[in-house]
Design an enzyme around this catalytic site. Structure first.
Site, mmCIF file in Angstrom:
data_model
loop_
_atom_site.group_PDB
_atom_site.id
_atom_site.type_symbol
_atom_site.label_atom_id
_atom_site.label_comp_id
_atom_site.label_asym_id
_atom_site.label_seq_id
_atom_site.Cartn_x
_atom_site.Cartn_y
_atom_site.Cartn_z
ATOM 1 N N GLU A 470 0.831 -1.210 0.000
ATOM 2 C CA GLU A 470 0.000 0.000 0.000
ATOM 3 C C GLU A 470 0.863 1.257 0.000
ATOM 4 O O GLU A 470 0.508 2.267 -0.605
ATOM 5 C CB GLU A 470 -0.956 0.003 1.198
ATOM 6 C CG GLU A 470 -1.952 -1.158 1.216
ATOM 7 C CD GLU A 470 -2.686 -1.380 -0.103
ATOM 8 O OE1 GLU A 470 -2.889 -0.400 -0.853
ATOM 9 O OE2 GLU A 470 -3.036 -2.536 -0.419
ATOM 10 N N HIS A 473 1.727 2.099 -3.505
ATOM 11 C CA HIS A 473 0.669 2.885 -4.156
ATOM 12 C C HIS A 473 0.748 4.341 -3.699
ATOM 13 O O HIS A 473 0.617 5.267 -4.493
ATOM 14 C CB HIS A 473 -0.712 2.348 -3.765
ATOM 15 C CG HIS A 473 -1.132 1.101 -4.482
ATOM 16 N ND1 HIS A 473 -1.123 1.004 -5.856
ATOM 17 C CD2 HIS A 473 -1.596 -0.088 -4.015
ATOM 18 C CE1 HIS A 473 -1.569 -0.211 -6.196
ATOM 19 N NE2 HIS A 473 -1.851 -0.889 -5.106
HETATM 20 ZN ZN ZN Z 1 -2.618 -2.841 -4.841
#
Ligand code: ZN
Length: 683
Positions: A470, A473
């Site tokens: 995450e 991202h």
């Molecule tokens: Zn992802």
């Protein structure tokens, strides 16, 4: 309106000020005002330019998304009845607004005017990309349809938005409806101490004695892996895999069966209206993959290469269960349990054993140190920020010139009324206004085990991988240098390339040098010992073949569901699933299994006919990481090249172009096969 905190557009949302009654008026006002302003822009001239049309539209979009973002975020992480109602009341309005904008013929003509003007060639490539994307999106919104079909399309979009939301609500409600109260500790034999403590804590908050098991991941997963009571595992497995369905303990309540059928029908109809044969074709219109055949052959080829290994792994598991535990018939609720036992037998290592080495603070500091070495970043916590829950932390990211590049909220623990899983979402996107640059702000959300008693939160290695994912991202969103929000950060990135920066980050969790930074025993501070590390590495590809074919099963199921949809025959969800399983699965679950009913990625999220994206992007991320394996995992020039070629570019260029810029060639599958322990020579 002046009193509405949602409309004040602060640099950071004032969560404590946002009340349910602010939501609908704010959205009503903005949708109406945006429409008026677009009208004005279109009427003001006939010679459209970036400055008199596109830039102001970017700002209108950004304003709407920053107003909606805290609402939709809170709906996911502090869900409550009134909030949910207000959220749902806005969904059809937003859906209609975006369809109307997408179908606005004058707007389409104005963008075409700019695309054909002499100005176009002078624009920055990011600006050109925005105009080209927008022209594509006009087509995909049905701008070329006649009035009747336009209305049909709009209704379909509105219906889909509501169905997706209802699907997710059912999953959430069904997940929280089931708990198991346990009074006799013997029933919990085999469970790690931390899972028992978590269950005790859960019982306490409900003012019960004993232990309370739930279907939240930190409770469900360890129970499936460790509970000696086969009956308990069976009961919990059944409750979990039948959530929101026509089977299991709550059968019929929150049943998603019809919703799924309606979603597939509406997607098919919308694709047909636009001239596609099916929704899979529609989905690929904005992706990196060229056509359905390419996706199917990519997945099938990978399945063929992985199946022999998956079969051998399952045989090994069966033999082990039979020989060592006299268990001749392996049921679905036995697989994780005996797999975990086999892992310990072969490698003398369990997920639980690693946990003390990954306390929250150490992992976070270590993760920040990793990106500091790679990209020269500096990350610091900031106190006193207004958030939605007391467990939320807030951080600033500074670059090597001490320039503020991004900010993020971190909400790590599983709790009630919070959607399961892990994800990154955005509040604001980088954008230039006059001479000031807006800082990108992200929310990183996970569902990890919370701290228990006086101990800090201790993470499994899987949880550490999720956090890195995450964060990857997040970095993609926050480190962007593109000044136009539609293609800045993760915006405008083809969906099947968007997992590149996230899956890429996971690789560092397997590197000794990086583990020295992210691990430290919570009592002694000792980094992960060498013998544990070696065992961890040896166990890395344990059942990798089985995991690979499971992912391919999900991807093919999703893709074929949309590709082969036939209105005469209806959804055929379980027929398609059986067909796919016949070709790629090694484990056949029991007939009551209803996993599609909680498969939010494709029925509520954006992965419809796009779940293959994970594997597609894993080819890219593995191949990108292979360059670090060649040059050194902390090689700064390679890090900076990844930063400038991929992370900073966002959606301003085609993903293939960016990949080649970084790697010097097109992606190859070899690194993924090697990292998964599947040899490139096998097939
Ligand atoms: Zn992802």
């Amino acid at each position: 309106m002046k009193q509405n905190p949602l409309l004040e557009l602060p640099a950071l949302p004032t969560f404590s000020q946002i009340k349910v009654h602010h939501i609908v008026p704010a959205i009503d006002y903005l949708l109406d005002d945006n429409k008026k302003q677009v009208e004005q822009l279109l009427n003001a001239t006939e010679q459209y330019t970036w400055d008199n049309l596109v830039q102001p539209m970017e700002e209108l979009d950004e304003r709407l998304s920053r107003t909606w973002s805290p609402v939709s975020h809170m709906n996911s992480v502090v869900n409550a009845k009134e909030l949910r109602e207000a959220y749902n009341a806005c969904l059809p309005k937003i859906s209609n607004y975006s369809t109307e904008m997408g179908q606005n013929k004058r707007l389409d003509a104005a963008f075409k005017y700019i695309a054909n003007s002499s100005e176009f060639k002078q624009l920055h490539h990011a600006q050109q990309k925005i105009i080209n994307n927008q022209l594509r999106d006009f087509r995909l919104s049905g701008v070329e349809l006649d009035e009747q079909d336009k209305r049909k399309y709009k209704t379909l979009m509105e219906t889909l938005t509501q169905l997706n939301s209802k699907f997710e609500e059912n999953v959430l409600d069904a997940t929280h409806a089931w708990t198991k109260h346990i009074a006799d500790e013997k029933l919990l034999d085999g469970l790690p101490e931390s899972t028992k403590q978590l269950a005790q804590q859960a019982a306490n908050t409900k003012e019960k004695t004993g232990w309370l098991l739930t279907l939240e991941f930190p409770s469900y997963y360890p129970t499936m892996c460790y509970a000696d009571s086969r009956q308990l595992r069976e009961e919990m497995y059944e409750a979990y895999v039948t959530r929101a369905s026509d089977e299991g303990p709550h059968k019929g309540k929150w049943d998603n069966s019809e919703i799924m059928a309606d979603i597939l029908a509406a997607r098919y109809d919308s694709a047909q209206l636009l001239g596609f044969n099916n929704y899979a074709e529609r989905s690929l219109a904005s992706k990196m993959a060229k056509d359905p055949a390419q996706v199917v052959s990519f997945l099938t080829d990978l399945a063929e290469r992985s199946l022999p290994m998956a079969k051998a792994e399952l045989d090994e598991l069966r033999q082990y269960a039979e020989q060592q535990h006299q268990q001749t018939q392996l049921e679905a609720w036995d697989i994780a349990y005996y797999s975990e036992k086999l892992r310990q037998h072969k490698y003398a290592i369990s997920q639980q054993e690693l946990k003390p080495y990954f306390p929250e603070k150490k992992v976070l500091q270590g993760m920040f140190a990793v990106v500091s070495r790679l990209y020269g970043l500096h990350i610091e916590a900031q106190q006193g920020i207004d958030t939605w829950h007391k467990d939320v932390h807030f951080f600033n990211i500074l670059d090597s010139n001490d320039q503020l590049r991004g900010q993020f909220y971190l909400d790590l623990y599983a709790r009630e009324n919070k959607r399961g899983g892990a994800w990154m979402d955005e509040y604001s996107t980088r954008m230039k206004r006059n001479s000031t640059t807006q800082t990108p702000v992200a929310y990183l959300t996970c569902n990890f085990s919370p701290p228990i008693g006086h101990d800090p939160a201790l993470f499994t290695h899987d949880e550490v991988l999720t956090l890195f994912h995450e964060f990857g991202h997040g970095l993609h969103h926050m480190l962007t240098q593109v000044d136009y929000p539609s293609v800045s950060g993760i915006s405008g990135v083809a969906w099947d390339a968007v997992e590149l920066p996230s899956q890429f980050m996971e690789n560092w969790c397997w590197q000794r040098e990086a583990l020295n930074l992210i691990s430290g025993h919570y009592q002694t501070g000792e980094p992960l010992p060498e013998n544990l590390f070696e065992k961890m590495l040896a166990a890395k590809n344990f059942q990798a073949g089985m995991q690979m074919v499971r992912q391919l099963e999900l991807a093919l199921f999703d893709f074929r569901l949309h590709l082969n949809y036939d209105p005469q025959q209806g959804a055929r969800i379980f027929d398609v699933l059986d067909e796919v399983r016949h070709h790629v699965a090694v484990i056949k679950p029991p007939s009551f299994n209803r996993f599609p009913h909680s498969f939010s990625h494709i029925f509520a999220g954006g992965y419809a006919a796009g779940y293959y994206s994970y594997k597609w992007a894993e080819v890219l991320s593995s191949d990108a990481f292979a360059k670090f394996e060649e040059k050194g995992i902390f090689d700064r020039p390679t890090g900076l090249q990844f930063l400038t070629s991929i992370l900073e570019q966002g959606g301003s260029k085609e993903p293939m172009e960016l990949f080649i810029e970084f790697r010097g060639r097109e992606p190859q599958i070899d690194a993924l096969l090697r990292h998964s322990g599947i040899s490139a020579m096998d097939a």
